[in-house]
Design a protein around this motif. Structure first.
Motif, PDB file in Angstrom:
ATOM      1  N   GLY A  98      -7.794  -2.671  -2.694  1.00  0.00           N
ATOM      2  CA  GLY A  98      -8.241  -1.291  -2.534  1.00  0.00           C
ATOM      3  C   GLY A  98      -8.062  -0.764  -1.127  1.00  0.00           C
ATOM      4  N   GLU A  99      -7.155  -1.342  -0.371  1.00  0.00           N
ATOM      5  CA  GLU A  99      -6.960  -0.978   1.033  1.00  0.00           C
ATOM      6  C   GLU A  99      -5.933   0.128   1.225  1.00  0.00           C
ATOM      7  OE1 GLU A  99      -8.550  -2.473   3.711  1.00  0.00           O
ATOM      8  OE2 GLU A  99      -9.747  -3.676   2.341  1.00  0.00           O
ATOM      9  N   ILE A 100      -5.154   0.431   0.184  1.00  0.00           N
ATOM     10  CA  ILE A 100      -4.088   1.426   0.271  1.00  0.00           C
ATOM     11  C   ILE A 100      -4.333   2.503  -0.769  1.00  0.00           C
ATOM     12  CG2 ILE A 100      -1.608   1.827   0.015  1.00  0.00           C
ATOM     13  CD1 ILE A 100      -1.246  -1.157   0.772  1.00  0.00           C
ATOM     14  N   ALA A 101      -4.300   3.772  -0.337  1.00  0.00           N
ATOM     15  CA  ALA A 101      -4.422   4.894  -1.261  1.00  0.00           C
ATOM     16  C   ALA A 101      -3.009   5.283  -1.700  1.00  0.00           C
ATOM     17  CB  ALA A 101      -5.126   6.063  -0.594  1.00  0.00           C
ATOM     18  N   HIS A 102      -2.741   5.134  -2.981  1.00  0.00           N
ATOM     19  CA  HIS A 102      -1.458   5.539  -3.559  1.00  0.00           C
ATOM     20  C   HIS A 102      -1.610   6.956  -4.075  1.00  0.00           C
ATOM     21  CE1 HIS A 102       0.389   1.477  -3.685  1.00  0.00           C
ATOM     22  NE2 HIS A 102      -0.890   1.115  -3.681  1.00  0.00           N
ATOM     23  N   VAL A 103      -0.735   7.859  -3.650  1.00  0.00           N
ATOM     24  CA  VAL A 103      -0.767   9.250  -4.099  1.00  0.00           C
ATOM     25  C   VAL A 103       0.514   9.529  -4.856  1.00  0.00           C
ATOM     26  CG1 VAL A 103      -0.787  11.672  -3.359  1.00  0.00           C
ATOM     27  CG2 VAL A 103      -2.188   9.979  -2.152  1.00  0.00           C
ATOM     28  N   VAL A 104       0.353  10.056  -6.075  1.00  0.00           N
ATOM     29  CA  VAL A 104       1.497  10.488  -6.875  1.00  0.00           C
ATOM     30  C   VAL A 104       1.252  11.957  -7.203  1.00  0.00           C
ATOM     31  CG1 VAL A 104       2.866  10.127  -8.953  1.00  0.00           C
ATOM     32  CG2 VAL A 104       1.800   8.164  -7.816  1.00  0.00           C
ATOM     33  N   LEU A 105       2.182  12.806  -6.766  1.00  0.00           N
ATOM     34  CA  LEU A 105       2.048  14.249  -6.974  1.00  0.00           C
ATOM     35  C   LEU A 105       2.446  14.627  -8.396  1.00  0.00           C
ATOM     36  CD1 LEU A 105       3.635  15.337  -3.587  1.00  0.00           C
ATOM     37  CD2 LEU A 105       1.202  15.252  -4.147  1.00  0.00           C
ATOM     38  N   VAL A 106       1.817  15.674  -8.915  1.00  0.00           N
ATOM     39  CA  VAL A 106       2.082  16.137 -10.273  1.00  0.00           C
ATOM     40  C   VAL A 106       3.585  16.328 -10.501  1.00  0.00           C
ATOM     41  CG1 VAL A 106       1.719  18.577  -9.631  1.00  0.00           C
ATOM     42  CG2 VAL A 106       1.484  17.867 -12.021  1.00  0.00           C
ATOM     43  N   THR A 108       5.887  14.097 -10.562  1.00  0.00           N
ATOM     44  CA  THR A 108       6.766  13.170  -9.842  1.00  0.00           C
ATOM     45  C   THR A 108       6.374  11.732 -10.176  1.00  0.00           C
ATOM     46  OG1 THR A 108       5.416  12.821  -7.846  1.00  0.00           O
ATOM     47  CG2 THR A 108       6.811  14.796  -7.903  1.00  0.00           C
ATOM     48  N   ASP A 109       7.207  10.824  -9.726  1.00  0.00           N
ATOM     49  CA  ASP A 109       6.869   9.407  -9.804  1.00  0.00           C
ATOM     50  C   ASP A 109       6.941   8.768  -8.423  1.00  0.00           C
ATOM     51  OD1 ASP A 109       9.581   9.352  -9.377  1.00  0.00           O
ATOM     52  OD2 ASP A 109      10.048   8.063 -11.076  1.00  0.00           O
ATOM     53  N   VAL A 110       6.949   9.615  -7.379  1.00  0.00           N
ATOM     54  CA  VAL A 110       7.017   9.145  -5.995  1.00  0.00           C
ATOM     55  C   VAL A 110       5.638   8.652  -5.578  1.00  0.00           C
ATOM     56  CG1 VAL A 110       7.542   9.775  -3.622  1.00  0.00           C
ATOM     57  CG2 VAL A 110       8.838  10.808  -5.496  1.00  0.00           C
ATOM     58  N   ASP A 111       5.584   7.435  -5.045  1.00  0.00           N
ATOM     59  CA  ASP A 111       4.331   6.801  -4.631  1.00  0.00           C
ATOM     60  C   ASP A 111       4.195   6.890  -3.115  1.00  0.00           C
ATOM     61  OD1 ASP A 111       2.140   5.175  -4.173  1.00  0.00           O
ATOM     62  OD2 ASP A 111       3.063   3.352  -4.927  1.00  0.00           O
ATOM     63  N   TYR A 112       3.411   7.865  -2.651  1.00  0.00           N
ATOM     64  CA  TYR A 112       3.095   7.967  -1.233  1.00  0.00           C
ATOM     65  C   TYR A 112       1.925   7.030  -0.957  1.00  0.00           C
ATOM     66  CZ  TYR A 112       5.786  12.314  -1.470  1.00  0.00           C
ATOM     67  OH  TYR A 112       6.776  13.241  -1.658  1.00  0.00           O
ATOM     68  N   GLN A 113       1.981   6.312   0.147  1.00  0.00           N
ATOM     69  CA  GLN A 113       0.917   5.351   0.449  1.00  0.00           C
ATOM     70  C   GLN A 113       0.303   5.652   1.807  1.00  0.00           C
ATOM     71  OE1 GLN A 113       2.374   1.351  -0.111  1.00  0.00           O
ATOM     72  NE2 GLN A 113       3.361   1.895  -2.039  1.00  0.00           N
ATOM     73  N   PHE A 114      -1.037   5.660   1.812  1.00  0.00           N
ATOM     74  CA  PHE A 114      -1.798   5.972   3.018  1.00  0.00           C
ATOM     75  C   PHE A 114      -2.930   4.973   3.173  1.00  0.00           C
ATOM     76  CE2 PHE A 114      -0.272   9.954   1.171  1.00  0.00           C
ATOM     77  CZ  PHE A 114       0.407  10.523   2.229  1.00  0.00           C
ATOM     78  N   GLY A 115      -3.370   4.762   4.400  1.00  0.00           N
ATOM     79  CA  GLY A 115      -4.616   4.045   4.633  1.00  0.00           C
ATOM     80  C   GLY A 115      -5.751   4.909   4.098  1.00  0.00           C
ATOM     81  N   LEU A 116      -6.888   4.309   3.808  1.00  0.00           N
ATOM     82  CA  LEU A 116      -7.978   5.065   3.188  1.00  0.00           C
ATOM     83  C   LEU A 116      -8.454   6.230   4.048  1.00  0.00           C
ATOM     84  CD1 LEU A 116     -10.094   2.269   1.464  1.00  0.00           C
ATOM     85  CD2 LEU A 116      -8.113   3.537   0.612  1.00  0.00           C
ATOM     86  N   ASP A 117      -8.647   6.018   5.337  1.00  0.00           N
ATOM     87  CA  ASP A 117      -9.056   7.117   6.213  1.00  0.00           C
ATOM     88  C   ASP A 117      -7.912   8.082   6.451  1.00  0.00           C
ATOM     89  OD1 ASP A 117     -11.713   6.326   6.514  1.00  0.00           O
ATOM     90  OD2 ASP A 117     -11.231   4.977   8.177  1.00  0.00           O
ATOM     91  N   GLU A 118      -6.704   7.560   6.590  1.00  0.00           N
ATOM     92  CA  GLU A 118      -5.522   8.376   6.840  1.00  0.00           C
ATOM     93  C   GLU A 118      -5.290   9.393   5.716  1.00  0.00           C
ATOM     94  OE1 GLU A 118      -0.822   7.483   7.812  1.00  0.00           O
ATOM     95  OE2 GLU A 118      -1.871   6.182   6.388  1.00  0.00           O
ATOM     96  N   LEU A 119      -5.616   9.027   4.483  1.00  0.00           N
ATOM     97  CA  LEU A 119      -5.414   9.916   3.346  1.00  0.00           C
ATOM     98  C   LEU A 119      -6.051  11.278   3.591  1.00  0.00           C
ATOM     99  CD1 LEU A 119      -4.642  10.529   0.356  1.00  0.00           C
ATOM    100  CD2 LEU A 119      -6.907   9.634  -0.236  1.00  0.00           C
ATOM    101  N   PHE A 120      -7.244  11.287   4.170  1.00  0.00           N
ATOM    102  CA  PHE A 120      -7.976  12.537   4.354  1.00  0.00           C
ATOM    103  C   PHE A 120      -7.308  13.467   5.361  1.00  0.00           C
ATOM    104  CE2 PHE A 120     -10.856   9.656   2.317  1.00  0.00           C
ATOM    105  CZ  PHE A 120     -11.403  10.462   1.323  1.00  0.00           C
TER     106      PHE A 120
END
Length: 141
Positions: A98-106, A108-120
């Motif tokens: 649970g250390e990486i926030a995976h973001v997938v935009l509507v 798309t299938d692109v997996d953007y990855q951020f640190g938990l604090d960085e996501l914000f």
């Protein structure tokens, strides 16, 4: 020794071996409890920060894999929902701790990855993205 006694002894030895394989010293167990409390508190804070912005926790997702939140304003009809996401989502994967926030935009299938604090730091463009918009650029370097 009878067969019955041998079988009983073998079962007892098997139970002891299993118990010994999972046994931890009290000091190590206390450390794990503290670490678990920290992880749970961190996830609760992460969830609170997302949900107070309007993200919805997906209770139907397989929690053996991880957890997902989705952004309702981004929801759209997509041609193949098995290939692309129908709403922007944030996922934390259990296998990664649970250390990486995976973001997938509507759409798309692109997996953007951020640190938990960085996501914000990037939630505004993530939340602002709608199906068909140019993909946002994230300066994570």
């Amino acid at each position: 020794m009878s067969r019955r006694s041998e079988a009983k002894k073998a079962r007892r030895n098997k139970r002891r071996a299993a118990k010994n394989a999972t046994w931890l010293p009290d000091e190590a167990l206390e450390g794990l409890d503290e670490r678990l409390d920290e992880v749970v508190a961190g996830l609760e804070e992460f969830d609170a920060r997302l949900t107070e912005r309007g993200w919805i926790f997906d209770v139907d997702f397989d929690d053996d894999v991880g957890v997902i939140w989705y952004w309702p304003p981004s929801a759209a009809e997509v041609e193949d929902p098995d290939e692309v996401t129908a709403a922007t989502m944030v996922a934390l994967i259990e296998a990664e701790g649970g250390e990486i926030a995976h973001v997938v935009l509507v759409g798309t299938d692109v997996d953007y990855q951020f640190g938990l604090d960085e996501l914000f730091d990037y939630l505004d463009p993530i939340e602002g993205y709608r199906l068909g918009d140019p993909l946002p650029q994230f300066d994570t370097g």
